[in-house]
Design a protein around this motif. Structure first.
Motif, PDB file in Angstrom:
ATOM      1  N   MET A   3       0.841  -1.193   0.000  1.00 55.73           N
ATOM      2  CA  MET A   3       0.000   0.000   0.000  1.00 55.73           C
ATOM      3  C   MET A   3       0.876   1.242   0.000  1.00 55.73           C
ATOM      4  N   PRO A   4       0.564   2.241  -0.833  1.00 59.86           N
ATOM      5  CA  PRO A   4       1.320   3.490  -0.785  1.00 59.86           C
ATOM      6  C   PRO A   4       1.106   4.180   0.560  1.00 59.86           C
ATOM      7  N   ARG A   5       2.102   4.938   0.980  1.00 58.55           N
ATOM      8  CA  ARG A   5       2.016   5.630   2.259  1.00 58.55           C
ATOM      9  C   ARG A   5       0.995   6.763   2.208  1.00 58.55           C
ATOM     10  N   TRP A   6       0.796   7.333   1.025  1.00 54.72           N
ATOM     11  CA  TRP A   6      -0.202   8.395   0.879  1.00 54.72           C
ATOM     12  C   TRP A   6      -0.796   8.350  -0.526  1.00 54.72           C
ATOM     13  N   VAL A   7      -2.034   8.798  -0.619  1.00 57.45           N
ATOM     14  CA  VAL A   7      -2.732   8.968  -1.899  1.00 57.45           C
ATOM     15  C   VAL A   7      -2.867  10.456  -2.208  1.00 57.45           C
ATOM     16  N   ASN A   8      -3.283  11.195  -1.198  1.00 62.77           N
ATOM     17  CA  ASN A   8      -3.341  12.652  -1.301  1.00 62.77           C
ATOM     18  C   ASN A   8      -2.067  13.252  -0.716  1.00 62.77           C
ATOM     19  N   ARG A   9      -1.596  14.323  -1.317  1.00 66.10           N
ATOM     20  CA  ARG A   9      -0.526  15.070  -0.672  1.00 66.10           C
ATOM     21  C   ARG A   9      -0.999  16.497  -0.436  1.00 66.10           C
ATOM     22  N   PRO A  10      -0.501  17.164   0.606  1.00 63.14           N
ATOM     23  CA  PRO A  10      -0.994  18.501   0.928  1.00 63.14           C
ATOM     24  C   PRO A  10      -0.750  19.482  -0.208  1.00 63.14           C
ATOM     25  N   GLU A  11      -1.640  20.448  -0.334  1.00 66.99           N
ATOM     26  CA  GLU A  11      -1.455  21.501  -1.318  1.00 66.99           C
ATOM     27  C   GLU A  11      -0.142  22.232  -1.045  1.00 66.99           C
ATOM     28  N   GLY A  12       0.617  22.472  -2.099  1.00 64.68           N
ATOM     29  CA  GLY A  12       1.881  23.182  -1.950  1.00 64.68           C
ATOM     30  C   GLY A  12       3.005  22.348  -1.401  1.00 64.68           C
ATOM     31  N   SER A  13       2.862  21.024  -1.444  1.00 64.31           N
ATOM     32  CA  SER A  13       3.923  20.153  -0.928  1.00 64.31           C
ATOM     33  C   SER A  13       4.712  19.548  -2.087  1.00 64.31           C
ATOM     34  N   ASN A  14       5.873  18.990  -1.749  1.00 67.85           N
ATOM     35  CA  ASN A  14       6.683  18.286  -2.753  1.00 67.85           C
ATOM     36  C   ASN A  14       6.808  16.802  -2.417  1.00 67.85           C
ATOM     37  N   TRP A  15       5.867  16.270  -1.645  1.00 68.95           N
ATOM     38  CA  TRP A  15       5.928  14.864  -1.283  1.00 68.95           C
ATOM     39  C   TRP A  15       6.085  14.001  -2.535  1.00 68.95           C
ATOM     40  N   GLY A  16       7.041  13.106  -2.499  1.00 66.28           N
ATOM     41  CA  GLY A  16       7.266  12.175  -3.593  1.00 66.28           C
ATOM     42  C   GLY A  16       8.094  12.715  -4.734  1.00 66.28           C
ATOM     43  N   ASP A  17       8.373  14.011  -4.763  1.00 65.51           N
ATOM     44  CA  ASP A  17       9.123  14.585  -5.883  1.00 65.51           C
ATOM     45  C   ASP A  17      10.565  14.093  -5.923  1.00 65.51           C
ATOM     46  N   PHE A  18      11.158  13.875  -4.775  1.00 64.64           N
ATOM     47  CA  PHE A  18      12.549  13.405  -4.745  1.00 64.64           C
ATOM     48  C   PHE A  18      12.619  11.876  -4.762  1.00 64.64           C
ATOM     49  N   ALA A  19      11.750  11.240  -4.000  1.00 63.96           N
ATOM     50  CA  ALA A  19      11.647   9.775  -4.018  1.00 63.96           C
ATOM     51  C   ALA A  19      10.483   9.384  -3.117  1.00 63.96           C
ATOM     52  N   GLU A  20       9.951   8.208  -3.374  1.00 64.94           N
ATOM     53  CA  GLU A  20       8.799   7.750  -2.590  1.00 64.94           C
ATOM     54  C   GLU A  20       9.112   7.700  -1.108  1.00 64.94           C
ATOM     55  N   ASP A  21      10.334   7.280  -0.764  1.00 65.68           N
ATOM     56  CA  ASP A  21      10.711   7.133   0.637  1.00 65.68           C
ATOM     57  C   ASP A  21      11.692   8.200   1.092  1.00 65.68           C
ATOM     58  N   ASP A  22      11.761   9.310   0.381  1.00 63.09           N
ATOM     59  CA  ASP A  22      12.720  10.366   0.716  1.00 63.09           C
ATOM     60  C   ASP A  22      12.501  10.890   2.128  1.00 63.09           C
ATOM     61  N   GLN A  23      13.621  11.144   2.836  1.00 57.07           N
ATOM     62  CA  GLN A  23      13.553  11.649   4.202  1.00 57.07           C
ATOM     63  C   GLN A  23      14.399  12.900   4.414  1.00 57.07           C
ATOM     64  N   ILE A  24      14.959  13.489   3.360  1.00 49.71           N
ATOM     65  CA  ILE A  24      15.773  14.688   3.538  1.00 49.71           C
ATOM     66  C   ILE A  24      15.258  15.880   2.739  1.00 49.71           C
ATOM     67  N   GLY A  25      14.166  15.726   2.016  1.00 55.58           N
ATOM     68  CA  GLY A  25      13.506  16.853   1.388  1.00 55.58           C
ATOM     69  C   GLY A  25      14.418  17.702   0.525  1.00 55.58           C
ATOM     70  N   ARG A  26      14.390  19.008   0.768  1.00 54.23           N
ATOM     71  CA  ARG A  26      15.137  19.953  -0.061  1.00 54.23           C
ATOM     72  C   ARG A  26      16.650  19.768   0.043  1.00 54.23           C
ATOM     73  N   MET A  27      17.113  19.047   1.051  1.00 58.15           N
ATOM     74  CA  MET A  27      18.552  18.815   1.150  1.00 58.15           C
ATOM     75  C   MET A  27      19.062  18.030  -0.058  1.00 58.15           C
ATOM     76  N   ASN A  28      18.151  17.403  -0.806  1.00 63.07           N
ATOM     77  CA  ASN A  28      18.529  16.756  -2.056  1.00 63.07           C
ATOM     78  C   ASN A  28      19.112  17.751  -3.065  1.00 63.07           C
ATOM     79  N   LEU A  29      18.767  19.035  -2.911  1.00 62.17           N
ATOM     80  CA  LEU A  29      19.261  20.055  -3.837  1.00 62.17           C
ATOM     81  C   LEU A  29      20.703  20.465  -3.555  1.00 62.17           C
ATOM     82  N   LEU A  30      21.245  19.989  -2.437  1.00 60.62           N
ATOM     83  CA  LEU A  30      22.631  20.324  -2.084  1.00 60.62           C
ATOM     84  C   LEU A  30      23.550  19.332  -2.795  1.00 60.62           C
ATOM     85  N   THR A  31      23.828  19.603  -4.058  1.00 65.56           N
ATOM     86  CA  THR A  31      24.591  18.702  -4.918  1.00 65.56           C
ATOM     87  C   THR A  31      26.095  18.927  -4.758  1.00 65.56           C
TER      88      THR A  31
END
Length: 333
Positions: free
Chosen positions: A1-29
């Motif tokens: 089962m997916p962890r979520w079906v709806n994501r909050p308005e204005g969120s980036n849930w799932g944009d980096f990865a389904e199980d991502d736990q560091i959010g925008r820190m992914n942009l620190l390349t």
């Protein structure tokens, strides 16, 4: 089962990865870290933390100064303990540490809220990227007991390589030390006057002068209320929230208590989202927050030279399961 079906308005849930736990820190390349190192011109380092026992008079009763004592064994305290030869001694100590007292990082598990992530019409308590209260972020039964962020713990930030380009906006220089809820227009006006260039992957640091108020209060030894002093971001300004979302910054750090203005949450009728900057950053966008940083010396040095950027190194404790951590950031200019 997916962890979520709806994501909050204005969120980036799932944009980096389904199980991502560091959010925008992914942009620190790696490329952005190398660019941050190019900001070092003088090789001078500034420590950006208060002493961990400051404030000695807590701003909240559930955040107390550390309690330091000797480590103990069956023979008693391990302090000035003579070795068997009688010529050498050993000292070991231990500490009861409130992880979000004094200079700190908030983990993404620090703030969540009720949201219908399942799409079944019933709101459940969730955190960034749909991680669940109880399952992924477990707490005690009653007032005491074990707690653990099995997901989104501060160790995820500790292993993300917290080193990049820091950018200072001096809100004290722009607006003084009086209480002020800073809107997007206020912030952009200050950035324009100080010629601040903000890039994707940056750490945004806001200097308000609150650190000096705290240290002066410590010197006096009184309990002067400070929570509403100085500048803080206006979480009720939707255009500011959108600007933060669009900026691609990885973190916001400040010398004050909460980064955002606390007037609404302290009012008799607080809004439904009590801390909108925290909600946007920690819950929806995965932007890390650093509070009660010591920025006075760095702000003065940068201001005298009309500079604003530097190399920031600020890893938290690698403490699995914690929802926050003390930090001793270092800015190299």
């Amino acid at each position: 089962m997916p962890r979520w079906v709806n994501r909050p308005e204005g969120s980036n849930w799932g944009d980096f990865a389904e199980d991502d736990q560091i959010g925008r820190m992914n942009l620190l390349t790696p490329e952005r870290r190398r660019a941050a190192m190019a900001e070092v011109q003088d090789g001078i380092a500034f420590t950006l933390s208060l002493p961990l026992n400051v404030p000695s008079i807590p701003f909240a009763p559930f955040r107390q100064p550390p309690q330091l004592s000797a480590a103990c064994d069956e023979e008693g305290g391990m302090f000035n303990r003579l070795d068997p030869d009688g010529q050498e001694t050993t000292c070991d100590d231990r500490v009861l540490l409130y992880t979000q007292h004094s200079t700190q990082w908030d983990a993404l598990s620090h703030r969540g809220r009720a949201f219908d992530a399942d799409g079944d019409g019933v709101a459940e308590l969730v955190y960034y990227n749909g991680f669940r209260a109880g399952d992924d972020v477990s707490g005690p039964v009653g007032q005491t007991g074990a707690t653990c962020a099995h997901a989104l713990g501060i160790e995820t930030l500790a292993t993300a390589g917290v080193q990049g380009r820091g950018v200072m906006v001096n809100l004290k220089a722009a607006y003084g030390i009086e209480s002020r809820a800073v809107t997007r227009d206020d912030l952009l006006r200050a950035m324009d006057a100080q010629r601040v260039e903000l890039r994707p992957g940056d750490f945004l640091l806001l200097y308000t002068g609150f650190d000096r108020l705290v240290l002066d209060r410590e010197a006096r030894g009184d309990d002067t209320p400070l929570t509403l002093a100085g500048c803080a971001l206006d979480g009720s300004d939707e255009s500011l929230l959108q600007w933060i979302t669009d900026s691609d910054i990885v973190a916001i750090c400040s010398d004050n208590v909460a980064i955002e203005a606390l007037g609404a949450i302290l009012s008799p009728e607080p809004p439904p989202i009590r801390l909108p900057i925290h909600d946007l950053c920690l819950f929806r966008q995965g932007i890390f927050l650093g509070e009660l940083w010591y920025l006075e010396e760095l702000a003065a040095w940068l201001g005298e030279r009309q500079r604003h950027a530097f190399l920031l190194t600020a890893p938290p404790l690698r403490l699995p399961g914690s929802v926050g951590s003390p930090v001793t950031p270092v800015a190299t200019v």
